[in-house]
Motif scaffolding. Structure first.
Motif, PDB file in Angstrom:
ATOM      1  N   PHE A   1       3.846   3.734  -3.832  1.00 31.56           N
ATOM      2  CA  PHE A   1       2.590   4.239  -4.365  1.00 31.56           C
ATOM      3  C   PHE A   1       1.624   3.104  -4.695  1.00 31.56           C
ATOM      4  O   PHE A   1       0.458   3.140  -4.330  1.00 31.56           O
ATOM      5  CB  PHE A   1       2.860   5.080  -5.619  1.00 31.56           C
ATOM      6  N   ALA A   2       2.114   2.070  -5.371  1.00 28.50           N
ATOM      7  CA  ALA A   2       1.247   0.968  -5.801  1.00 28.50           C
ATOM      8  C   ALA A   2       0.659   0.228  -4.594  1.00 28.50           C
ATOM      9  O   ALA A   2      -0.499  -0.173  -4.607  1.00 28.50           O
ATOM     10  CB  ALA A   2       1.999   0.009  -6.706  1.00 28.50           C
ATOM     11  N   ALA A   3       1.453   0.050  -3.522  1.00 24.58           N
ATOM     12  CA  ALA A   3       0.948  -0.625  -2.319  1.00 24.58           C
ATOM     13  C   ALA A   3      -0.073   0.244  -1.593  1.00 24.58           C
ATOM     14  O   ALA A   3      -0.999  -0.268  -0.972  1.00 24.58           O
ATOM     15  CB  ALA A   3       2.103  -0.958  -1.382  1.00 24.58           C
ATOM     16  N   ARG A   4       0.059   1.545  -1.735  1.00 23.34           N
ATOM     17  CA  ARG A   4      -0.831   2.448  -1.019  1.00 23.34           C
ATOM     18  C   ARG A   4      -2.118   2.748  -1.791  1.00 23.34           C
ATOM     19  O   ARG A   4      -3.193   2.798  -1.211  1.00 23.34           O
ATOM     20  CB  ARG A   4      -0.098   3.753  -0.724  1.00 23.34           C
TER      21      ARG A   4
ATOM     22  N   ALA B   1       1.396  -5.437  -3.788  1.00 27.94           N
ATOM     23  CA  ALA B   1       2.180  -5.988  -2.682  1.00 27.94           C
ATOM     24  C   ALA B   1       2.991  -4.899  -1.990  1.00 27.94           C
ATOM     25  O   ALA B   1       3.449  -3.952  -2.610  1.00 27.94           O
ATOM     26  CB  ALA B   1       3.105  -7.085  -3.197  1.00 27.94           C
ATOM     27  N   GLY B   2       3.168  -5.063  -0.692  1.00 26.42           N
ATOM     28  CA  GLY B   2       3.895  -4.102   0.125  1.00 26.42           C
ATOM     29  C   GLY B   2       2.968  -3.557   1.186  1.00 26.42           C
ATOM     30  O   GLY B   2       1.777  -3.859   1.212  1.00 26.42           O
ATOM     31  N   THR B   3       3.505  -2.753   2.042  1.00 22.18           N
ATOM     32  CA  THR B   3       2.684  -2.170   3.101  1.00 22.18           C
ATOM     33  C   THR B   3       2.393  -0.712   2.779  1.00 22.18           C
ATOM     34  O   THR B   3       2.784  -0.204   1.727  1.00 22.18           O
ATOM     35  CB  THR B   3       3.361  -2.317   4.482  1.00 22.18           C
TER      36      THR B   3
END
Length: 143
Positions: free
Chosen positions: A36-39, A44-46
């Motif tokens: 959720f946080a990356a989106r 960080a993250g995809t």
């Protein structure tokens, strides 16, 4: 001819506190984190939208290479950026647009012919065909 490629996702937890990972058949991504946080929070993250953007940019650029070749032209260099727009709509979220931005060096091409061929690639790229979203394109021929 039929080609089938695979990608997979794993998820555990709720929508906000959960964690996921994506994996591609080629191994380019191997349990790469997303959540959720990356989106939605630029952490960080995809996320699916950036993966779709990279996929569309790659597909479109390859399609244009083919179309240029059919026109007797060869690109010295092509760079495409895809911007995928995710918006909140009445019943959740929707990818509402993709904007392709292309800059290329194509010896022997003029701007009008280049735009015509790029538009053909945009319409004919397999990823363009599968998307419901409005797809737009800027095509710039670099000197």
């Amino acid at each position: 001819m039929k080609i089938v490629r695979r990608g997979s996702a794993a998820w555990s937890g709720g929508i906000k506190d959960g964690k996921g990972s994506v994996t591609t058949e080629s191994g380019a991504l191997n349990a790469y984190p997303y959540g959720f946080a990356a989106r939605f929070e630029d952490k960080a993250g995809t996320n699916p939208e950036e993966l779709l953007a990279a996929t569309h940019a790659g597909c479109f650029t390859m399609a244009l290479s083919l179309i240029l070749g059919e026109a007797g032209l060869t690109a010295e260099e092509m760079k495409t950026e895809a911007k995928v727009t995710l918006e909140k709509v009445a019943d959740g979220f929707e990818i509402t647009a993709v904007h392709l931005s292309l800059t290329a060096k194509v010896p022997g091409a003029d701007q009008a012919k280049f735009e015509e061929l790029a538009a053909k690639a945009k319409a004919g790229c397999p990823v363009s065909k599968v998307l419901k979203a409005k797809i737009t394109l800027d095509a710039t021929l670099a000197a």
